[in-house]
Scaffold this motif. Structure first.
Motif, short mmCIF file in Angstrom:
data_model
loop_
_atom_site.label_atom_id
_atom_site.label_comp_id
_atom_site.label_asym_id
_atom_site.label_seq_id
_atom_site.Cartn_x
_atom_site.Cartn_y
_atom_site.Cartn_z
N MET A 1 -7.55 7.32 8.74
CA MET A 1 -7.35 6.51 7.56
C MET A 1 -7.20 5.05 7.99
O MET A 1 -6.74 4.78 9.09
N HIS A 2 -7.60 4.16 7.13
CA HIS A 2 -7.53 2.73 7.43
C HIS A 2 -6.26 2.17 6.78
O HIS A 2 -6.02 2.40 5.59
N LEU B 1 7.74 -5.18 6.48
CA LEU B 1 6.37 -4.89 6.92
C LEU B 1 5.93 -3.68 6.12
O LEU B 1 6.52 -2.60 6.22
N GLU B 2 4.93 -3.87 5.27
CA GLU B 2 4.42 -2.78 4.45
C GLU B 2 3.12 -2.26 5.05
O GLU B 2 2.21 -3.04 5.34
N VAL B 3 3.05 -0.96 5.22
CA VAL B 3 1.82 -0.30 5.64
C VAL B 3 1.14 0.17 4.36
O VAL B 3 1.72 0.94 3.58
N VAL B 4 -0.08 -0.30 4.14
CA VAL B 4 -0.79 -0.07 2.89
C VAL B 4 -2.13 0.60 3.18
O VAL B 4 -2.81 0.25 4.15
N ASP B 5 -2.52 1.56 2.34
CA ASP B 5 -3.82 2.20 2.54
C ASP B 5 -4.92 1.39 1.85
O ASP B 5 -4.65 0.36 1.24
N ARG C 1 -2.04 1.40 -1.91
CA ARG C 1 -0.77 2.13 -2.02
C ARG C 1 0.09 1.87 -0.79
O ARG C 1 -0.38 1.93 0.34
N VAL C 2 1.38 1.58 -1.01
CA VAL C 2 2.32 1.37 0.09
C VAL C 2 2.70 2.73 0.65
O VAL C 2 3.24 3.58 -0.05
N LEU C 3 2.40 2.92 1.93
CA LEU C 3 2.70 4.18 2.61
C LEU C 3 4.06 4.14 3.30
O LEU C 3 4.77 5.13 3.34
#
Length: 75
Positions: free
Chosen positions: A1-2, A55-59, A63-65
Motif C-alpha cells: 500500500m502507498h 505525524l499522520e500516516v495517510v493512505d 484516510r488517516v491510518l
C-alpha cells in the motif's frame, strides 16, 4: 500500500507529496517512527516547538491510518 507522512497541526500542514510503498500498517508505523527519529537526528525536533504537531500516516484515499504526536515522541 502507498502511504504519505504528513506533519499536521491545528492550522498548519506540511504535506508529503511523494509517499512510500509499504507492505502493511505495521511497516507504515515503523517508517513513521523512523521519520521522527531522522528529524531528531537532524536537530529539527529540538529547534522547533513541536507541541501539538502530529505525524499522520495517510493512505492514497486520504484516510488517516496512524497519528503520532511529535511532542510525545521527543521523550
Amino acid at each position: 500500500m502507498h502511504c504519505y507522512f504528513h506533519l499536521v497541526h491545528t492550522h498548519e500542514r506540511i504535506l508529503d507529496e511523494t509517499g512510500i510503498e509499504v507492505s502493511d500498517l505495521e511497516a507504515a508505523h515503523y517508517q513513521a517512527l523512523k521519520a521522527i527519529q531522522e528529524l531528531k537526528q537532524e536537530g529539527e525536533v529540538d529547534d522547533v516547538d513541536w507541541h501539538g504537531w502530529q505525524l499522520e500516516v495517510v493512505d492514497e484515499a486520504g484516510r488517516v491510518l496512524l497519528s503520532i504526536p511529535l511532542d510525545a515522541a521527543q521523550h
